[in-house]
Design a protein around this motif. Structure first.
Motif, short mmCIF file in Angstrom:
data_model
loop_
_atom_site.label_atom_id
_atom_site.label_comp_id
_atom_site.label_asym_id
_atom_site.label_seq_id
_atom_site.Cartn_x
_atom_site.Cartn_y
_atom_site.Cartn_z
N ALA A 188 84.94 56.02 25.39
CA ALA A 188 83.72 55.46 24.79
C ALA A 188 82.80 54.84 25.82
O ALA A 188 81.73 54.31 25.48
CB ALA A 188 84.10 54.41 23.74
N VAL A 189 83.17 54.92 27.10
CA VAL A 189 82.39 54.23 28.13
C VAL A 189 80.95 54.73 28.16
O VAL A 189 80.00 53.94 28.17
CB VAL A 189 83.06 54.40 29.52
N ARG A 190 80.76 56.05 28.19
CA ARG A 190 79.40 56.60 28.28
C ARG A 190 78.56 56.13 27.09
O ARG A 190 77.41 55.67 27.27
CB ARG A 190 79.49 58.14 28.32
N ALA A 191 79.11 56.21 25.91
CA ALA A 191 78.36 55.82 24.70
C ALA A 191 78.02 54.34 24.72
O ALA A 191 76.91 53.92 24.35
CB ALA A 191 79.19 56.15 23.45
N VAL A 192 78.95 53.51 25.19
CA VAL A 192 78.72 52.06 25.22
C VAL A 192 77.65 51.72 26.24
O VAL A 192 76.76 50.90 25.98
CB VAL A 192 80.04 51.32 25.51
N VAL A 193 77.71 52.37 27.43
CA VAL A 193 76.70 52.09 28.47
C VAL A 193 75.32 52.48 27.95
O VAL A 193 74.33 51.75 28.13
CB VAL A 193 77.04 52.85 29.77
N ASP A 194 75.23 53.63 27.29
CA ASP A 194 73.95 54.05 26.71
C ASP A 194 73.47 53.05 25.66
O ASP A 194 72.29 52.71 25.60
CB ASP A 194 74.09 55.43 26.08
N ALA A 195 74.39 52.55 24.86
CA ALA A 195 74.02 51.59 23.81
C ALA A 195 73.50 50.29 24.41
O ALA A 195 72.58 49.65 23.89
CB ALA A 195 75.23 51.32 22.91
N ILE A 196 74.09 49.89 25.52
CA ILE A 196 73.61 48.67 26.19
C ILE A 196 72.19 48.89 26.71
O ILE A 196 71.31 48.04 26.57
CB ILE A 196 74.57 48.29 27.35
N ASP A 197 71.95 50.07 27.29
CA ASP A 197 70.61 50.40 27.77
C ASP A 197 69.61 50.38 26.62
O ASP A 197 68.52 49.80 26.72
CB ASP A 197 70.61 51.81 28.39
#
Lengths: 317, 245
Positions: A274-283
């Motif tokens: 889920a790292v990619r999705a979480v980083v995008d969500a933070i952005d």
């Protein structure tokens, strides 16, 4: 550690049982402990209080009679005096004859170690300088602070220029500068090819200097190997982020675990996938990612989990 | 071995020399030595002989107090304070540690006895006009006996605390001097060879009232000393090697 390299320190099947007092069961302080320390490395021996670390070291150095097991340093039986002549040992809270000065104490230990008399003054001066006690040569030890005694303890461990050094809580009682000095000293010993066996509670100390560790709990080896491998939590990543406001965005919160926030910085773990999705969500939420790293237990958490498992196993029995 | 035993012995000497008990005992004994001529027995007309006898007794008690005060607590306190860790971990055998400790105690007691004998000689010379060189034979015998007692005390202290050590040492002293009394009966005489005797070191009569101790007898005392002290230290070393520190 490669099997081809003979270990500098080898403890195999160490056991120490204390005879029972009438009406109580016999107790194993150490049970079937095996530790191999490669030459020229720093090996950490970790564990909570009562884990059996000090008893293991004492058996290695002939201070406590083992119930079973073999102990060797540089290929020699270390339970015999001749097997300890190339070893330096600093006990936890080193004690010295209080009426001696620093120079007299080091001279005594140099003589006992078989250092040639002509070399003793030079070695003492160099060691006192190395441990930060220059100018204290003629100070009686009853006027030394605990930190100074600790430094002198390190000096006496090194007085015979040993190839193997065993340190039991060497940074105990030292201020932060002193702790840093001890860490640097251990690293310089390793650079010089000296093998160091370090018993410690201090994760920062162990993390900084140790090549390998053995973790003991309840008298047994609970884990051994590289500290990163032991403490990293497989399948999870730790993320630090700021600028997310009072609450985590829903797209982040749905994946986040072990959440903590302080000073506007959020720290939480997410599954690796889920790292990619979480980083995008933070952005998308206007936040900034501070760091992304493999999730890691603190040693304290690791111990706590081990202790809990021990209690559970004990209850099951 | 010598390189490890001697530093330990000299460490004991250095530590002992800073202890007040050493000086208090010696000063007190010296004061008593000056008081010997005031004893009532001097009306018998054998003043010099009685002086020598009392001086020997005083030296014996002084040496005994010194021996027990130095030997009884040395090993237990080093184990308790863990100063022994730094020694044993350096490859020093436990028996070497015990022998070094014993040797240090023997050297200090010897020095104390020598100082006290000089005081006795001075008092004898001033009071009776004779140097009384034979007192040195008595001091030598006392020193050897205290060496045996120190060895016994150090051996016991390898596994017991100071109270037990002092009690056991005094008991050994009593038994060592009472063999003929304890085993004097006809049926018990056969046991005598098995009970160590310290009577060999009793030279009061030849020193105080006779012509002194023959050299051969002095040599035989050394043999007895080596035997008894050696056995005690071997047993002590064996006991200490089995102890967890």
């Amino acid at each position: 550690m490669s099997d081809a390299v003979a270990p500098a320190i080898l403890i195999e099947g160490a056991r120490k049982a204390y005879k029972p007092i009438v009406g109580t069961p016999a107790r194993d302080a150490v049970h079937d402990v095996t530790i191999r320390v490669a030459p020229g490395t720093i090996h950490g021996l970790l564990g909570p209080n009562g884990a059996g670390k000090t008893t293991t070291l004492k058996m290695l150095l002939g201070l406590v009679r083992p119930t079973a097991g073999t102990f060797s340093i540089l290929g020699q039986d270390s339970t015999r005096p001749a097997g300890r002549r190339d070893v330096g040992f600093m006990p936890e809270q080193p004690y010295f004859p209080q009426h001696l000065t620093a120079t007299q104490a080091l001279r005594l230990y140099a003589l006992l170690s078989g250092v040639p008399r002509a070399e003793i003054p030079g070695r003492i001066a160099a060691l006192l300088e190395r441990v930060g006690l220059s100018g204290r040569e003629r100070t009686r030890l009853d006027a030394f602070s605990r930190g100074m005694l600790q430094r002198l303890g390190i000096a006496q461990a090194l007085i015979n220029d040993p190839r193997v050094v065993v340190l039991d809580e060497p940074a105990s009682g030292l201020d932060p500068v002193g702790q840093r000095d001890v860490r640097n000293l251990m690293l310089s010993l390793r650079d010089a090819g000296v093998t160091v066996l370090l018993s410690s509670h201090q994760l920062s100390e162990v993390e900084t200097v140790c090549d390998d560790v053995t973790i003991m709990n309840a008298g047994r080896v609970a884990a051994e190997g590289d500290l990163d491998d032991l403490l990293n939590v497989a399948g999870h990543t730790s993320i630090r982020a700021r600028g997310l406001g009072e609450e985590l965005p829903p797209a982040v919160a749905v994946h986040a675990g072990s959440v903590a926030a302080s000073g506007g910085v959020w720290v939480f773990s997410v599954p690796d996938e889920a790292v990619r999705a979480v980083v995008d969500a933070i952005d998308d939420a206007g936040g900034a990612v501070v760091s992304v790293s493999p999730m890691r237990d603190s040693l304290e958490d690791y111990f706590a989990r081990m202790l809990a498992e021990t209690v559970t196993e004990g209850g099951a029995r | 071995m010598r390189d490890r035993v001697l530093p330990i012995a000299f460490g004991v000497v250095a530590d002992s020399l800073r202890r007040k008990v050493l000086y208090i005992v010696l000063v007190f004994a010296a004061l008593l030595a000056f008081a010997i001529p005031a004893l009532p027995d001097y009306g018998l007309g054998v003043e010099a002989a009685v002086f020598r006898e009392v001086a020997l007794a005083l030296a014996y008690v002084t040496a005994l107090v010194l021996t027990l005060s130095l030997a009884a607590n040395r090993v237990p306190s080093e184990v308790e304070r863990r100063t022994v860790y730094n020694v044993v971990a350096k490859g020093v055998s436990r028996w070497e540690y015990l022998v070094g400790t014993w040797l240090g105690v023997v050297l200090v007691v010897g020095a104390g006895l020598a100082a006290f004998t000089v005081v006795e000689q001075i008092v004898g010379l001033v009071t009776y006009g004779e140097p009384m060189w034979r007192l040195w034979q008595g001091a030598f015998a006392t020193w050897l006996e205290m060496g045996v007692i120190a060895a016994f005390a150090v051996a016991i202290s390898a596994v017991a605390g100071p109270v037990v050590v002092v009690t056991a040492s005094l008991a050994a002293l009593f038994i060592g001097h009472a063999r003929s009394t304890l085993l004097g009966g006809e049926g018990a005489l056969g046991l005598q060879p098995f009970v160590p005797s310290l009577d060999a070191f009793n030279v009061v009569n030849p020193v105080a009232h006779g012509q002194g101790v023959p050299p051969l007898y002095l040599a035989s005392m050394v043999v007895v000393f080596c035997g008894l002290a050696g056995v005690s230290l071997i047993v002590g070393g064996a006991l200490f090697s089995r102890r967890d520190l």
